[in-house]
Design a protein around this motif. Structure first.
Motif, mmCIF file in Angstrom:
data_model
loop_
_atom_site.group_PDB
_atom_site.id
_atom_site.type_symbol
_atom_site.label_atom_id
_atom_site.label_comp_id
_atom_site.label_asym_id
_atom_site.label_seq_id
_atom_site.Cartn_x
_atom_site.Cartn_y
_atom_site.Cartn_z
ATOM 1 N N ASP A 35 0.854 -1.186 0.000
ATOM 2 C CA ASP A 35 0.000 0.000 0.000
ATOM 3 C C ASP A 35 0.889 1.235 0.000
ATOM 4 O O ASP A 35 1.566 1.530 0.988
ATOM 5 N N ILE A 36 0.879 1.999 -1.111
ATOM 6 C CA ILE A 36 1.732 3.176 -1.229
ATOM 7 C C ILE A 36 1.286 4.275 -0.267
ATOM 8 O O ILE A 36 2.101 5.048 0.255
ATOM 9 N N THR A 37 -0.032 4.347 0.016
ATOM 10 C CA THR A 37 -0.531 5.364 0.956
ATOM 11 C C THR A 37 0.018 5.120 2.355
ATOM 12 O O THR A 37 0.437 6.060 3.053
ATOM 13 N N ALA A 38 0.050 3.852 2.776
ATOM 14 C CA ALA A 38 0.599 3.533 4.093
ATOM 15 C C ALA A 38 2.078 3.866 4.162
ATOM 16 O O ALA A 38 2.581 4.333 5.199
ATOM 17 N N LEU A 39 2.805 3.648 3.069
ATOM 18 C CA LEU A 39 4.225 3.973 3.045
ATOM 19 C C LEU A 39 4.430 5.481 3.191
ATOM 20 O O LEU A 39 5.329 5.931 3.921
ATOM 21 N N ILE A 40 3.606 6.269 2.498
ATOM 22 C CA ILE A 40 3.721 7.736 2.588
ATOM 23 C C ILE A 40 3.474 8.191 4.029
ATOM 24 O O ILE A 40 4.196 9.053 4.552
ATOM 25 N N ILE B 65 -2.392 14.961 2.927
ATOM 26 C CA ILE B 65 -2.307 13.794 2.030
ATOM 27 C C ILE B 65 -3.687 13.587 1.446
ATOM 28 O O ILE B 65 -4.655 13.362 2.175
ATOM 29 N N THR B 66 -3.825 13.689 0.148
ATOM 30 C CA THR B 66 -5.128 13.613 -0.508
ATOM 31 C C THR B 66 -5.196 12.422 -1.448
ATOM 32 O O THR B 66 -4.184 11.871 -1.870
ATOM 33 N N GLY B 67 -6.423 12.048 -1.792
ATOM 34 C CA GLY B 67 -6.614 11.004 -2.787
ATOM 35 C C GLY B 67 -7.050 9.692 -2.171
ATOM 36 O O GLY B 67 -8.003 9.642 -1.381
ATOM 37 N N LEU B 68 -6.410 8.615 -2.503
ATOM 38 C CA LEU B 68 -6.810 7.260 -2.123
ATOM 39 C C LEU B 68 -6.340 6.914 -0.714
ATOM 40 O O LEU B 68 -5.187 7.147 -0.365
ATOM 41 N N THR B 69 -7.253 6.369 0.077
ATOM 42 C CA THR B 69 -6.860 5.928 1.429
ATOM 43 C C THR B 69 -6.034 4.644 1.355
ATOM 44 O O THR B 69 -5.209 4.371 2.230
ATOM 45 N N GLU B 70 -6.291 3.837 0.319
ATOM 46 C CA GLU B 70 -5.508 2.621 0.074
ATOM 47 C C GLU B 70 -5.202 2.556 -1.417
ATOM 48 O O GLU B 70 -6.101 2.714 -2.242
ATOM 49 N N ALA B 71 -3.970 2.321 -1.736
ATOM 50 C CA ALA B 71 -3.570 2.222 -3.147
ATOM 51 C C ALA B 71 -2.427 1.209 -3.247
ATOM 52 O O ALA B 71 -1.275 1.521 -2.959
ATOM 53 N N TYR B 72 -2.780 -0.003 -3.633
ATOM 54 C CA TYR B 72 -1.772 -1.064 -3.719
ATOM 55 C C TYR B 72 -1.062 -1.011 -5.070
ATOM 56 O O TYR B 72 -1.694 -0.854 -6.133
ATOM 57 N N VAL B 73 0.242 -1.123 -5.014
ATOM 58 C CA VAL B 73 1.066 -1.057 -6.216
ATOM 59 C C VAL B 73 2.056 -2.215 -6.225
ATOM 60 O O VAL B 73 2.318 -2.836 -5.191
ATOM 61 N N VAL C 15 -2.306 10.977 -3.933
ATOM 62 C CA VAL C 15 -2.270 9.591 -4.434
ATOM 63 C C VAL C 15 -3.528 9.398 -5.251
ATOM 64 O O VAL C 15 -4.638 9.313 -4.703
ATOM 65 N N GLU C 16 -3.408 9.310 -6.594
ATOM 66 C CA GLU C 16 -4.568 9.271 -7.465
ATOM 67 C C GLU C 16 -4.438 8.152 -8.498
ATOM 68 O O GLU C 16 -3.338 7.763 -8.891
ATOM 69 N N GLU C 17 -5.584 7.664 -8.921
ATOM 70 C CA GLU C 17 -5.643 6.636 -9.954
ATOM 71 C C GLU C 17 -5.780 7.305 -11.310
ATOM 72 O O GLU C 17 -6.622 8.196 -11.493
ATOM 73 N N LEU D 56 3.293 4.458 -10.747
ATOM 74 C CA LEU D 56 3.571 3.058 -10.426
ATOM 75 C C LEU D 56 2.432 2.189 -10.938
ATOM 76 O O LEU D 56 1.291 2.662 -11.067
ATOM 77 N N ASP D 57 2.727 0.910 -11.199
ATOM 78 C CA ASP D 57 1.677 -0.042 -11.601
ATOM 79 C C ASP D 57 0.708 -0.242 -10.450
ATOM 80 O O ASP D 57 1.121 -0.462 -9.300
ATOM 81 N N SER D 58 -0.604 -0.196 -10.757
ATOM 82 C CA SER D 58 -1.610 -0.375 -9.712
ATOM 83 C C SER D 58 -1.745 -1.845 -9.345
ATOM 84 O O SER D 58 -1.497 -2.728 -10.146
ATOM 85 N N GLY D 59 -2.170 -2.094 -8.075
ATOM 86 C CA GLY D 59 -2.363 -3.468 -7.607
ATOM 87 C C GLY D 59 -3.809 -3.877 -7.641
ATOM 88 O O GLY D 59 -4.642 -3.255 -8.294
ATOM 89 N N ASN D 60 -4.160 -4.921 -6.888
ATOM 90 C CA ASN D 60 -5.520 -5.456 -6.871
ATOM 91 C C ASN D 60 -6.259 -5.110 -5.591
ATOM 92 O O ASN D 60 -7.332 -5.654 -5.324
ATOM 93 N N GLY D 61 -5.686 -4.242 -4.732
ATOM 94 C CA GLY D 61 -6.349 -3.894 -3.477
ATOM 95 C C GLY D 61 -7.550 -3.002 -3.707
ATOM 96 O O GLY D 61 -7.767 -2.449 -4.774
ATOM 97 N N SER D 62 -8.374 -2.855 -2.690
ATOM 98 C CA SER D 62 -9.552 -1.989 -2.795
ATOM 99 C C SER D 62 -9.112 -0.544 -2.812
ATOM 100 O O SER D 62 -8.194 -0.150 -2.099
ATOM 101 N N LEU D 63 -9.755 0.256 -3.640
ATOM 102 C CA LEU D 63 -9.411 1.659 -3.809
ATOM 103 C C LEU D 63 -10.591 2.507 -3.365
ATOM 104 O O LEU D 63 -11.728 2.269 -3.748
ATOM 105 N N ALA D 64 -10.289 3.532 -2.542
ATOM 106 C CA ALA D 64 -11.373 4.415 -2.081
ATOM 107 C C ALA D 64 -10.827 5.817 -1.909
ATOM 108 O O ALA D 64 -9.698 6.003 -1.476
ATOM 109 N N ILE D 65 -11.629 6.815 -2.223
ATOM 110 C CA ILE D 65 -11.228 8.210 -2.094
ATOM 111 C C ILE D 65 -11.344 8.624 -0.631
ATOM 112 O O ILE D 65 -12.332 8.336 0.048
#
Length: 543
Positions: free
Chosen positions: A385-390, A410-418, A450-452, A529-538
């Protein structure tokens, strides 16, 4: 042409034919007579079986062989008569037969040498033991004494086959010195004695005649065959000479020559292979010329890289010159006692340590950048999760953020797996964040987004900070090693001009993109970065 294929083929043929003729001559000379003799022995054995079978058949009917044959001799009886058996042996196999029954009445079958054969049979019977043992009899056939110094031992009969009933041997007639193969002994009734005689003197003449005929025919065939082979090989050497001419033209880089033969044999295959090779060589030479041109370009590129290397060394030398000078100056001040009180010594030592730390940091950055550019550092992809890393990076900087009064969001996705190398991406985000802190002005706002992207295949991470915009002419050079927009300010916070070069190398090793944009009140750095398969939410803004 000396040592031509035609000559060699002809010589090989002559050698093979000569070997065959000589071999046949040797076989005839050494084995034909023995083979002929063996067949004659078998003929005498067959004759014995025939006569003995006739004897048995007549006895079964109460008749005597000698009486029946004696009665039929001189008559033109049918082929089934007993006498006809002896005539056939004489006519077909040249075997003369003498029979003596128990009362010494004789039967001679179709032979003018009857008395002589009868005399020989009586001699063999009288000297049976000596002849069977290969010994000299006391007297010869004429009644003359025989001593151990016999003048002609070849006249002594030599047994070839012997058993209880009969003996087969080779003898010599002293009257004509002719050789005979003879079988003598008893028929199966144990009373009737016989002698079967077959001349063998013609064997030697037959073998010699055969060999002479073979030599004459062989020499004629050898000469005729050699001439035919010499002429026939022209059909082989002609296309070979044509192929040789083509290969000679190919050595002069003339690839227009082609083999036009339609043969389906090995020469035809070779000709078509040479045509293919000619095409390939022409193509390869073209490729070599292209490669040579590319090599020249590579040499130019190498020269360019060498020039860059020289610039790199000059830049490193320049960057190290200031900290080294400071370290040297403050170290000399300490050794000369310029800092006598504790506070002054601590200040000197802190300056030395700070400059050494800057040098160490720059060396590590250069090493990391070099490994990335050479591909020596492997990218270890993982799903995180890139958001958790940030958030973790920001949390580690809370003291600096509060001390400088920074407004962070920090704006955008609460979870963003890459999919990326988490350790290297952490270095990218840290570099962007520190760069934003060092160039912060105005309201001191820093926003991390962090945006899709629209295609939903990539995540875009951006870091914005309030501050002076970057001159447009400097933006293309930001990613170059040691490039500094404001050298004085960079020196102030200890920057070396290598950080953004490392960022670009890391992002490119992931096959992604990075960039920078001037905004209304600041500057925005971003990467993907390449997106992952995790759930994405704003999410809402996080502070």
């Amino acid at each position: 042409m000396k040592n031509s294929i035609r000559t060699r083929f002809t010589l090989i043929f002559i050698g093979i034919m000569a070997l065959v003729i000589f071999g046949m001559y040797a076989i005839n000379n050494y084995f034909l007579e023995k083979y002929y003799m063996n067949q004659m022995v078998k003929g005498l054995q067959t004759a014995y079986e025939t006569v003995d079978h006739l004897l048995t058949d007549l006895e079964s009917r109460g008749e005597t062989l000698t009486e029946v044959v004696k009665a039929e001799l001189g008559q033109s009886s049918a082929d089934t008569s007993a006498a006809s058996v002896f005539r056939e042996l004489n006519d077909n196999s040249n075997i003369n037969v003498v029979l003596i029954d128990a009362d010494h009445s004789t039967v001679i079958s179709a032979s003018r040498e009857g008395n002589w054969l009868l005399k020989k049979l009586e001699f063999y019977l009288d000297n049976s033991e000596a002849i069977r043992n290969g010994e000299l009899p006391a007297e010869d056939i004429m009644g003359n004494p025989v001593s151990g110094e016999h003048t002609n031992p070849g006249l002594i009969p030599r047994p070839i086959v012997k058993n209880d009933r009969y003996c087969i041997m080779q003898s010599v007639d002293w009257r004509s010195m002719s050789a005979y193969l003879e079988s003598w002994g008893y028929l199966s009734d144990g009373k009737t004695t016989f002698l079967m005689s077959m001349p063998v003197a013609l064997i030697h003449d037959s073998v010699a005649l055969t060999n002479r005929f073979l030599m004459i025919v062989g020499i004629v065939l050898l000469l005729a065959g050699s001439a035919l082979v010499y002429l026939a090989t022209n059909a082989i050497t002609r296309p070979i000479n044509h192929l040789a001419g083509i290969s000679e033209r190919m050595t002069k880089l003339d690839f227009t020559a082609r083999y036009a033969g339609r043969e389906k044999d090995e020469i035809g295959v070779l000709g078509r292979s040479m045509n293919t090779m000619s095409d390939q060589l022409e193509k390869t030479i073209g490729e070599l010329k292209t490669a040579n041109n590319e090599l020249k370009q590579d040499i130019d590129e190498k020269n360019r890289i060498d020039a860059m290397r020289k610039d790199f060394i000059a830049n490193v030398s320049h960057e190290l010159k200031t900290p080294i000078a400071l370290i040297q100056g403050y170290a000399e001040g300490l050794t000369e006692g310029m800092a006598e009180d504790a506070d002054s010594r601590d200040y000197y030592c802190n300056v030395i340590a700070d400059e050494a730390q800057k040098m160490n940091k720059m060396v590590k950055q250069l090493t990391s950048l070099n490994n990335l550019e050479l591909g020596n550092e492997r990218v270890e992809f993982s799903h995180f999760d890139i958001t958790a890393l940030i958030r973790s990076i920001v949390d580690a900087q809370q003291l600096i953020i509060k001390d400088r009064g920074v407004n962070l969001s920090i704006t955008g996705l609460t979870e963003a797996y890459v999919w990326a190398d988490e350790f290297k991406i952490e270095e990218v985000i840290t570099n962007y964040f520190n760069n934003a802190l060092n160039h912060l002005e105005g309201d001191k706002n820093i926003r991390i987004s962090v945006e899709e992207e629209a295609d939903k295949k990539r995540i875009r991470i951006g870091v914005y900070n309030d501050g002076e915009p970057i001159p447009e002419e400097d933006i293309p050079h930001l990613w170059e090693k040691f490039f500094k927009v404001d050298k004085a300010r960079t020196r102030e916070y200890g920057g070396s001009g290598i950080g953004l070069s490392i960022v670009k190398a890391i992002i490119e090793s992931h096959g992604q993109e990075c960039g920078v944009e001037n905004r209304e009140h600041g500057v925005f750095f971003w990467f993907t970065l390449d997106s992952g398969n995790g759930s994405l939410a704003i999410s809402d803004d996080l502070r």
